[in-house]
Design an enzyme around this catalytic site. Structure first.
Site, short mmCIF file in Angstrom:
data_model
loop_
_atom_site.label_atom_id
_atom_site.label_comp_id
_atom_site.label_asym_id
_atom_site.label_seq_id
_atom_site.Cartn_x
_atom_site.Cartn_y
_atom_site.Cartn_z
N LYS A 112 -4.72 -0.93 3.33
CA LYS A 112 -5.72 0.13 3.77
C LYS A 112 -6.96 -0.34 4.47
O LYS A 112 -7.58 0.46 5.05
CB LYS A 112 -6.43 0.40 2.35
CG LYS A 112 -5.38 1.30 1.57
CD LYS A 112 -5.94 2.09 0.23
CE LYS A 112 -4.93 2.73 -0.25
NZ LYS A 112 -5.29 3.84 -1.20
N LYS A 195 6.25 5.64 2.37
CA LYS A 195 5.97 6.53 1.13
C LYS A 195 5.03 7.83 1.57
O LYS A 195 4.16 7.67 2.50
CB LYS A 195 5.08 5.79 0.14
CG LYS A 195 3.60 5.46 0.46
CD LYS A 195 2.97 4.99 -0.86
CE LYS A 195 1.49 5.05 -0.75
NZ LYS A 195 0.65 4.67 -1.68
N LYS A 198 -1.30 10.29 1.01
CA LYS A 198 -2.61 11.37 1.59
C LYS A 198 -3.33 10.67 2.61
O LYS A 198 -3.81 11.39 3.21
CB LYS A 198 -3.47 11.72 0.22
CG LYS A 198 -4.28 10.61 -0.32
CD LYS A 198 -5.13 11.30 -1.44
CE LYS A 198 -5.73 10.20 -2.03
NZ LYS A 198 -4.75 9.79 -3.12
N1 AQP Z 1 4.88 8.39 -2.39
C1 AQP Z 1 4.76 8.09 -3.62
N2 AQP Z 1 6.08 7.98 -4.60
C2 AQP Z 1 5.76 7.66 -6.01
N3 AQP Z 1 4.56 7.48 -6.31
C3 AQP Z 1 3.47 7.67 -5.96
N4 AQP Z 1 2.29 7.48 -5.98
C4 AQP Z 1 1.43 7.92 -4.97
N5 AQP Z 1 2.33 7.98 -3.88
C5 AQP Z 1 3.26 7.86 -4.24
C6 AQP Z 1 1.85 7.18 -7.28
O1 AQP Z 1 0.75 8.27 -7.77
C7 AQP Z 1 -0.29 7.63 -8.74
C8 AQP Z 1 -1.62 8.13 -8.38
O2 AQP Z 1 -1.91 7.27 -7.33
P1 AQP Z 1 -3.51 7.16 -7.03
O3 AQP Z 1 -4.49 8.02 -7.34
O4 AQP Z 1 -3.95 5.66 -6.59
O5 AQP Z 1 -3.23 7.78 -5.57
P2 AQP Z 1 -2.83 6.86 -4.17
O6 AQP Z 1 -1.92 5.85 -4.57
O7 AQP Z 1 -4.22 6.70 -3.73
O8 AQP Z 1 -2.09 8.26 -3.52
P3 AQP Z 1 -1.55 7.98 -1.99
O9 AQP Z 1 -1.43 9.40 -1.72
O10 AQP Z 1 -0.54 6.81 -2.10
O11 AQP Z 1 -3.11 7.61 -1.57
P4 AQP Z 1 -3.14 6.72 -0.49
O12 AQP Z 1 -2.61 7.09 0.75
O13 AQP Z 1 -4.69 6.62 -0.22
O14 AQP Z 1 -2.63 5.34 -0.88
C9 AQP Z 1 0.11 6.24 -8.54
O15 AQP Z 1 0.70 5.73 -9.91
C10 AQP Z 1 0.95 6.03 -7.50
O16 AQP Z 1 1.90 4.83 -7.69
#
Ligand code: AQP
Length: 332
Positions: A112, A195, A198
């Site tokens: 990140k 993966k 967002k």
């Molecule tokens: N692609 C994915 N496949 C399976 N699980 C996923 N999670 C996120 N993306 C995938 C799971 O969603 C939960 C919420 O996670 P969060 O609130 O921490 O969101 P995140 O990980 O920030 O979501 P993103 O889209 O992956 O955001 P960025 O891009 O900012 O990193 C978690 O349990 C996560 O494992």
């Protein structure tokens, strides 16, 4: 009943299919025979800059989406992280227990912070996994349902729990990650070996649960597929088709083997067209229900207040133990 805890960040207007299939669906299922605490991680959200008004709105949208997908406040405590001060308080203690090098090894921070350079990332983003350890340990849960991307953070959480327990006194339970292999990593529709995310996915690569269903259907129909024409699950050689089969299988509760049989002799276009219909059928009522819930803010507020009280009671009791064991003098 075994206790379960997990959280999700309110950093988008809508959850996406990775969040839902990777984690949130397990939250709903685990309610049946577990005692869950689920929170909206607004403290985590501000590790990158947020617009305050938007953050408030997204926090309520997150709560409405959780209810719409089937989180039942009679079975689960749903709360907003910043409303339970013990999270931030326990995080400080955990910070002081974590080695700098240990925190540095967290790959999510490396990923990140890669874009803007480490210097541009906040210290909060760096210590995010330590706050997350505090979030979890306060509730002494047996399981933490998450996607694969959180496995390393869960390992840190267990290490810190063990360290605290042996340095002071047994206080924390060592939580197990609850990661369903089939949906642990939902791929980006345009770049299926990465993966769905967002922050990293292009708009074409991500399906948002609250998007116009027609837009989501179109994204499925234009998903990247692989060379060849056979519809078969093979994550190595056919990551695109395999990702679509995973989504299809988990939305319809049909096994991958049955889908392979059903699509024998058919083309990628058939699979995508049918999956697009499945997705529309799934997201349409979800979206309607979320919008209805958002119209009834009084109900949302009541649910979140009830969750806050349940969480506060458990978290404060653990924090009291932590403070006492560390050697802080209790107030009179
Ligand atoms: N692609 C994915 N496949 C399976 N699980 C996923 N999670 C996120 N993306 C995938 C799971 O969603 C939960 C919420 O996670 P969060 O609130 O921490 O969101 P995140 O990980 O920030 O979501 P993103 O889209 O992956 O955001 P960025 O891009 O900012 O990193 C978690 O349990 C996560 O494992």
């Amino acid at each position: 009943r075994p206790r379960v805890l997990s959280g999700i960040q309110p950093t988008a207007d809508s959850f996406h299919f990775g969040n839902y299939l990777g984690a949130l669906r397990q939250w709903v299922d685990l309610q049946r025979d577990h005692s869950p605490f689920f929170f909206i991680a607004d403290l985590h959200a501000i590790t990158v800059e947020q617009d305050p008004r938007q953050l408030r709105e997204r926090t309520l949208r997150a709560a409405a989406q959780l209810l719409a997908m089937g989180i039942d406040p009679q079975r689960s405590a749903i709360f907003i992280q910043s409303q339970v001060p013990a999270h931030a308080q326990a995080a400080w203690v955990m910070n002081c227990l974590t080695g700098f090098g240990e925190a540095r090894r967290m790959t999510q921070f490396k990923d990140k912070s890669a874009k803007g350079g480490e210097g541009a990332a906040s210290v909060g983003l760096f210590t995010y996994p330590i706050l997350q350890a505090a979030d979890i340990l306060l509730y002494r849960p047996h399981y933490v349902p998450v996607g694969e991307d959180q496995r390393q953070h869960l390992e840190l959480t267990r290490d810190l729990a063990q360290r605290f327990n042996s340095r002071y006194k047994k206080t924390f339970r060592l939580p197990e990650p609850y990661i369903l292999k089939a949906t642990a990593k939902i791929g980006d529709l345009q770049n299926p070996t990465a993966k769905m995310s967002k922050s990293a996915s292009s708009p074409q690569g991500i399906i948002e649960m609250l998007d116009d269903p027609k837009v989501s259907a179109k994204k499925i129909r234009s998903a990247v597929t692989d060379s060849g024409s056979e519809i078969r699950f093979d994550a190595e050689d056919k990551p695109g088709v395999s990702n679509l089969l995973t989504i299809y299988s988990s939305l319809t509760a049909t096994s991958i083997a049955d889908l392979e049989e059903q699509y024998a002799g058919k083309g990628y276009g058939d699979l995508k067209k049918d999956l697009a219909d499945v997705v529309v059928e799934f997201v349409t009522p979800f979206r309607d229900r979320t919008l209805e819930l958002l119209d009834d803010q009084a109900h949302l507020t009541t649910v979140l207040e009830q969750g806050r009280q349940q969480a506060q009671e458990v978290a404060q009791a653990t924090l009291d133990d932590v403070y006492r064991r560390v050697g802080f003098v209790a107030s009179a």
